[in-house]
Structures are given as structure tokens and as C-alpha cells.
Design an enzyme around this catalytic site. Structure first.
Site, PDB file in Angstrom:
ATOM      1  N   ILE A 129      -5.263  -4.752   3.746  1.00 29.97           N
ATOM      2  CA  ILE A 129      -6.346  -4.275   2.874  1.00 29.97           C
ATOM      3  C   ILE A 129      -6.217  -2.779   2.604  1.00 29.97           C
ATOM      4  O   ILE A 129      -5.808  -2.000   3.463  1.00 29.97           O
ATOM      5  CB  ILE A 129      -7.762  -4.569   3.456  1.00 29.97           C
ATOM      6  CG1 ILE A 129      -7.864  -4.103   4.919  1.00 29.97           C
ATOM      7  CG2 ILE A 129      -8.102  -6.041   3.334  1.00 29.97           C
ATOM      8  CD1 ILE A 129      -9.281  -4.194   5.490  1.00 29.97           C
ATOM      9  N   ASP A 130      -6.549  -2.409   1.368  1.00 33.84           N
ATOM     10  CA  ASP A 130      -6.581  -1.001   0.970  1.00 33.84           C
ATOM     11  C   ASP A 130      -8.048  -0.591   0.873  1.00 33.84           C
ATOM     12  O   ASP A 130      -8.813  -1.199   0.122  1.00 33.84           O
ATOM     13  CB  ASP A 130      -5.911  -0.820  -0.391  1.00 33.84           C
ATOM     14  CG  ASP A 130      -4.461  -1.288  -0.372  1.00 33.84           C
ATOM     15  OD1 ASP A 130      -3.826  -1.163   0.697  1.00 33.84           O
ATOM     16  OD2 ASP A 130      -3.974  -1.782  -1.402  1.00 33.84           O
ATOM     17  N   VAL A 131      -8.390   0.426   1.656  1.00 36.65           N
ATOM     18  CA  VAL A 131      -9.812   0.781   1.763  1.00 36.65           C
ATOM     19  C   VAL A 131     -10.065   2.205   1.273  1.00 36.65           C
ATOM     20  O   VAL A 131      -9.270   3.111   1.514  1.00 36.65           O
ATOM     21  CB  VAL A 131     -10.277   0.674   3.235  1.00 36.65           C
ATOM     22  CG1 VAL A 131     -11.765   0.983   3.357  1.00 36.65           C
ATOM     23  CG2 VAL A 131      -9.978  -0.709   3.792  1.00 36.65           C
ATOM     24  N   TYR A 142     -10.314  -2.144  -2.045  1.00 32.77           N
ATOM     25  CA  TYR A 142      -9.757  -2.070  -3.406  1.00 32.77           C
ATOM     26  C   TYR A 142      -8.573  -3.029  -3.496  1.00 32.77           C
ATOM     27  O   TYR A 142      -7.838  -3.210  -2.523  1.00 32.77           O
ATOM     28  CB  TYR A 142      -9.311  -0.645  -3.741  1.00 32.77           C
ATOM     29  CG  TYR A 142     -10.445   0.271  -4.134  1.00 32.77           C
ATOM     30  CD1 TYR A 142     -11.449   0.588  -3.221  1.00 32.77           C
ATOM     31  CD2 TYR A 142     -10.517   0.806  -5.422  1.00 32.77           C
ATOM     32  CE1 TYR A 142     -12.500   1.408  -3.583  1.00 32.77           C
ATOM     33  CE2 TYR A 142     -11.564   1.634  -5.788  1.00 32.77           C
ATOM     34  CZ  TYR A 142     -12.555   1.935  -4.867  1.00 32.77           C
ATOM     35  OH  TYR A 142     -13.592   2.753  -5.229  1.00 32.77           O
TER      36      TYR A 142
END
Lengths: 254, 363
Positions: A129-131, A142
Site C-alpha cells: 500500500i502507498d500511504v 492512494y
């Protein structure tokens, strides 16, 4: 059991390697195959390759390139970018890749995690995950290469990913990406405290000290980095490096 | 040297033209003595005065090989503040990058890297292979030179320190290694065999090299090792002890490609063995006897397994089959640089003009 995992993350764009800052300003850093060869000789624990355009452009993963990379790579290899079908995963594993990182599609369709874990086994599936933090300090996931805000809470999603059978969670901070100022310890801590699968921290590493912090204070089980392994000095000169074994051990010794 | 150089001639005593020339030039090009010490000190002092107050006073191109590494070491010893530039052509070995890392770390130098776009480099190198010329090092050598010079010009540094030296490189037949600075040759070969457009490949034209750099930008090249009693063996020892530097075996084998090119492509396809010119240079400079050199020539140049591994790797990097690469070596009809557009004449005129102008302007 001490498993020291310090993992270089290499970003693919147009067949070349690039490095970004906060998911923007991509700098060309060279040819992936030669980079793998250098990392081989540095006896690196494992490598993560991420195609940063595939999801956004809705393209298939670059199978031919993956095959060339995997055949050169002596260490466990994880590949991510644009994966949204069982067929993709089969094809990538056929190329010689051990682990699969699923990002955008896992967030959009969490049941896909379960499907893949059932077929390929949890140990193959890394959910990534891109946070990003908004101005009020609220974290959100995101997708599509950091382009689209889903509004989803990373802690809740991390729990969900674990329930769905993800073997590991790769947590990348968009705000810290490429800054070499240190990991987002708060983010890592929150997530690591709510799951029991291994968490790989990514985004912001500029030194071995940063890595120690994110393990000791953040509770990360492994540390990953991009810039730290490909840039040298204040001019950010492209030069592949990897810490000596002694330094790596120091990261995981409390 | 022997008749593996097609243009070689011998005098009545059996000395070849290379040896005679090198011996005659030795005292004017290499000063491993007090005179060199004095000359070098004068140049270094001049550079220091000119660049006073700047963060760095000269630029050094660093490959991680012996010559350029020792050059950096010596420059620092002489009190210069070099900015180190590395040009990455996609073939760095782990040893090369580790050596660079250690040098800049131990000597506390700033590093800048220029990364040549690999997709363009690959296509140009393929074009060179398909052209069947001897000097396959041109795409790399030219890019390194061009990137380094352009960087120096952009940053207003007029002194470029260069690791080329008489002690280990005084002999090299033209047919074995044609001039890498001839961009007309590169363009010509690329036009005939290339598949893409070269958009970012760093290059310099004849005009840039001899007029723009030299007279407008007042660029000066300092071949520092020629003012020193440069002994490669001793240099390796010093750097291993003090800088954690490691040797990679074989001249210029710090690049994977160059090793394959020099130790296999040239001898197998053209019968040119660069060890011969290198060892001849060492004889001329007095670091080796002819007997020692002949013994050295008998050593195995590549183990069969290592060669096969390297062929597989190089073919993969160039996106061709190992068979095509092998076929170019065993069946491709050998060509010379003269078979393609080149500026050879212009270069010899250019060098004469430059030397004449230098005498006139006393520079």
C-alpha cells in the site's frame, strides 16, 4: 530467530530503472539487469521490483523484462505493478519470480487477495500500500502510482489484507519517498501494532540509523529502501551500494 | 609487438615502429623524476590560484579502475580539490562501484554520476557489433569523454584530470583501437545499423572538441600520471592498503563489456590481443622484461566457463541471442574504421593546428 531483511526496491519505467521523490521527479538510474548483477555480488537478501506505470496505464506487466531480471537474480525476487488477474501471477511466477506484490487491485478488490492466497499460498502474496497523510494528519491509501486517493484507512485495510490471507504487508509512505529523511515511524507503528503478519517498511530511508529506528520504534519486521541503495552523497550520484553484514545485523539487534 | 598489427614495420635491428616511436617520445611525454615533480607542482599551483574560493578546482573521471583511481588519490595528495564524475554506461561491475564508493568515502570527495540511457546505448553497441569494426569500445569511450567534458563546461571548471598515461599505454596500433572521439564514425555506423534515434547519448563533434572546448572554453587536460613515477603494481598496493580498493584482474576489466571485448572479441575475431600492446608499453617504461611479458602472454586469457557465462550475459543485455553474438565473431566479415564515414584526416589536421596554435599562443 533473527531474519535480517534489508531489501532494495527498484522502480521500473520504460524498461529502465528510476527513482522518484514523493512519487514524482523521476530520475533515471540505469539498466535493471546490470543493477541485479551488482546486487547479486553484494549478496543482498532479496529484491523488490515495482513497475510504477503499469496500473496507471492499465498495462500488462512487462513479462519479457521480468524473465530477464529473474534469470539474472540469485536472491528471492518480488515483483509488483499492474497485477490484476490470476493469469498475470501465473505468468510472472513462470518467469522465475518467487513473490508477487499486489497494490492497486488489492485495494480496489480485496477479495482478490483471498483468491490469490488460496491458489498460490500466503507466502507468495505481498500486499503493498502507498500511504499519504493529508494536512490534518489523517492517513489514506492512494492507488494507481499515487495518483488516486481512495480515502481508505491504512490500518483498517491492513487488517483486512491479513484476514484475506496476505503473507506480508509492504507499507510505503508517499510523503517520505525519496527524501532520505527517515521512515514515517508513526505510520509503521500504527499498522504493525494491528497486524501479526510481517510488515516491510518503505519510504524515507537515508541511513542504517533510520532502519534501526523503524525496526525498534516502528515495529517493522523488515526494511526496504530505494534511494538509500542507489544514490551517494549530497549530489545524489547514482552508485549502487549495500550495507556490510555487520551493519545489517546491527539493525535487528535490540 | 608483432604482425598482428597489419600496419607494423620493423627496422634493421628488429625494432618495430611502435617501440621506436614510444622510446623516442618517452623523454618528452613521461617525467617519472624530479623534473616531473617540478612541472606538476607548477601546474597544480596554477590551478589552485585560478580556482581559489571554489568548492573544487578540477574534474576527474572515475571508472573504478587502477589508473583513474590512483589519479584521484594523487590529486588529493597534491592538495587539489577534485569533483569526481563517474559515467555509467550500463556495464559496471560490483568491484568498480565498490571501488568508487571507497575512493570518494576515504578521500572525502564529492561524486556526480552521469547515467547514459541504456536503451540508446544498447542500440548503439548493437550497431557497432553489426558493423564488424574492431574498436567496440568506442560507444562507451565516447560517451564517457563527452559527458565528462560537458559536465566540466557546464560547471565552469577548465581542468579535467585524465588517467591516460605513458607508463602503461604508450603503444596501441591505430587499427586495433580507432579514435573514439570521431563522432562522424559513430553517426555513420549508427545510421547504417541502428534502429532508434539517439536522443540523449552524450557526444562531441570535431568542432566542439578542437575549437569550442579548447579555445572558447579554455579547457585543459592534465594527464597527471605522466608527471609521476607511475608504477601500476605499487599503485594497487597503496590503494588496497589505504582505500580498501580491490583489483579486478586485467587492464580495463572493471567494465564487464570491456573484458569480453578485449579478452575475447578482439583476439578471436581480429587476432588482436591487447595484452600485447599493454605489455609492450610496460617493457618500454621499464616495468617488465620482454621475457616476463612473453610468459604473461602464455597465460589463459579467459576460462571457457567464464567466457560462456559472459557471452550469455552480454547477449541478454543487448537483447540478442548468444548465437547472434557468436556468429558476429566467427562469421561476420571483418571491417575497418575506414569502411565507414570518419574524420581521420580532419583529426590529424586538427591536432596539428591545435599544436601550432598552442605554440603561437604559448599555452
Amino acid at each position: 530467530m533473527i531474519i535480517s531483511r534489508v531489501i532494495p526496491v527498484l522502480l521500473l519505467r520504460d524498461k529502465g530503472l528510476v527513482k522518484t521523490v514523493k512519487f514524482k521527479e523521476s530520475t533515471y538510474v540505469g539498466d535493471p539487469i546490470n543493477a541485479v548483477r551488482i546486487f547479486n555480488e553484494k549478496e543482498v537478501d532479496e529484491l523488490i521490483f515495482l513497475d510504477i506505470d503499469a496500473s496507471r496505464k492499465n498495462e500488462n506487466p512487462p513479462f519479457e523484462l521480468i524473465k530477464n531480471i529473474a534469470s539474472e537474480c540469485f536472491m528471492p525476487l518480488c515483483f509488483g505493478g499492474g497485477i490484476n488477474s490470476i493469469e498475470h501471477i501465473r505468468e510472472i511466477i513462470k518467469c522465475g519470480v518467487e513473490k508477487i506484490s499486489i497494490n492497486s487491485y488489492a485495494v480496489k478488490e480485496p477479495s482478490f487477495i483471498k483468491k490469490t492466497a488460496d491458489i498460490f499460498g500466503s507466502s507468495t502474496i505481498v500486499v503493498s500500500i502507498d500511504v499519504k497523510k493529508n494536512i490534518f494528519g489523517k492517513y489514506s491509501i492512494y492507488i494507481n502510482g499515487g495518483k488516486d486517493n481512495t480515502g481508505k484507512d491504512p490500518v483498517e485495510f491492513a487488517r483486512l489484507a491479513e484476514q484475506m490471507g496476505a503473507g506480508e504487508l509492504l507499507v510505503n509512505s508517499i510523503d517520505m519517498d525519496g527524501t532520505m529523511q527517515g521512515y514515517d515511524i508513526q505510520l509503521i507503528q500504527r499498522i504493525s501494532g494491528s497486524i501479526s503478519i510481517p510488515l516491510i517498511a518503505l519510504g524515507g530511508a537515508g541511513s542504517v540509523e533510520h532502519m534501526k529506528q523503524t525496526v525498534n520504534d516502528g515495529g517493522a519486521s523488515a526494511v526496504a529502501a530505494g534511494s538509500f541503495f542507489v544514490f551517494h552523497g549530497k549530489r545524489r550520484a547514482v552508485l549502487i551500494s549495500y550495507p556490510a553484514i555487520k551493519e545489517i545485523k546491527s539493525i535487528f539487534d535490540n | 609487438m608483432d604482425t598482428s598489427d597489419p600496419d607494423i614495420t620493423f627496422d634493421e635491428n628488429g625494432y618495430c615502429n611502435h617501440c621506436t616511436r614510444a622510446l623516442a617520445e618517452k623523454s618528452t611525454l613521461w617525467f617519472p623524476n624530479e623534473e616531473g615533480e617540478k612541472k606538476l607542482k607548477a601546474i597544480v599551483d596554477k590551478i589552485k590560484i585560478q580556482r581559489k574560493g571554489n568548492d573544487y578546482d578540477c574534474i576527474i573521471g572515475l571508472s573504478g579502475g587502477v589508473d583513474s583511481s590512483f589519479l584521484a588519490y594523487k590529486a588529493v595528495q597534491y592538495g587539489l580539490k577534485p569533483l569526481v564524475v563517474h559515467v555509467d554506461c550500463g556495464w559496471n561491475s560490483e568491484l568498480a562501484v565498490k571501488n568508487i564508493e571507497n575512493i570518494v568515502k576515504y578521500l572525502n570527495l564529492e561524486l556526480h554520476t552521469y547515467v547514459v540511457n541504456w536503451e540508446e546505448m544498447k542500440d548503439l553497441q548493437l550497431a557497432f557489433f553489426r558493423s564488424n569494426v574492431a574498436n567496440q569500445d568506442i560507444p562507451q569511450d565516447h560517451a564517457i569523454f563527452a559527458a565528462l567534458y560537458k559536465f566540466a563546461v557546464k560547471n565552469n571548471v577548465s581542468y579535467v584530470l585524465n588517467g591516460s598515461n605513458f607508463a602503461t599505454e604508450s603503444i596501441l596500433p591505430v587499427s586495433w583501437g580507432y579514435n573514439a572521439l570521431d563522432y562522424r564514425q559513430i553517426k555513420g555506423i549508427y545510421k547504417a545499423f541502428g534502429n532508434k534515434k539517439m536522443k540523449t547519448y552524450p557526444h562531441v563533434t570535431f568542432f566542439q572538441r578542437y575549437v569550442y572546448f579548447t579555445f572558447i572554453k579554455k579547457m585543459r587536460v592534465l594527464k597527471m600520471l605522466n608527471y609521476l613515477p607511475y608504477d601500476k603494481e605499487k599503485a594497487i598496493k597503496i590503494m588496497s592498503d589505504e582505500l580498501g580498493w580491490r583489483y579486478y584482474g586485467g587492464k580495463h576489466h572493471e567494465s564487464r563489456f570491456t573484458k569480453f571485448f578485449q579478452a575475447h572479441f578482439l583476439p578471436a575475431k581480429f587476432g588482436y590481443d591487447k595484452r600485447r600492446s599493454h605489455l609492450s608499453s610496460l617493457i618500454v617504461s621499464g616495468f617488465m622484461t620482454r621475457e616476463q611479458a612473453l610468459k604473461e602472454m602464455k597465460k589463459e586469457i579467459y576460462s571457457p566457463q567464464e567466457l560462456e557465462d559472459d557471452i550469455q550475459y552480454i547477449a541478454k543485455k543487448l537483447d540478442i541471442t548468444p548465437e547472434e553474438l557468436k556468429n558476429i565473431i566467427s562469421n561476420g566479415k571483418n571491417k575497418t574504421y575506414k569502411d565507414y564515414p570518419n574524420n581521420e584526416q580532419l583529426f590529424s589536421v586538427g591536432i596539428n593546428i591545435r599544436n601550432a596554435l598552442r605554440k603561437l599562443t604559448n599555452k
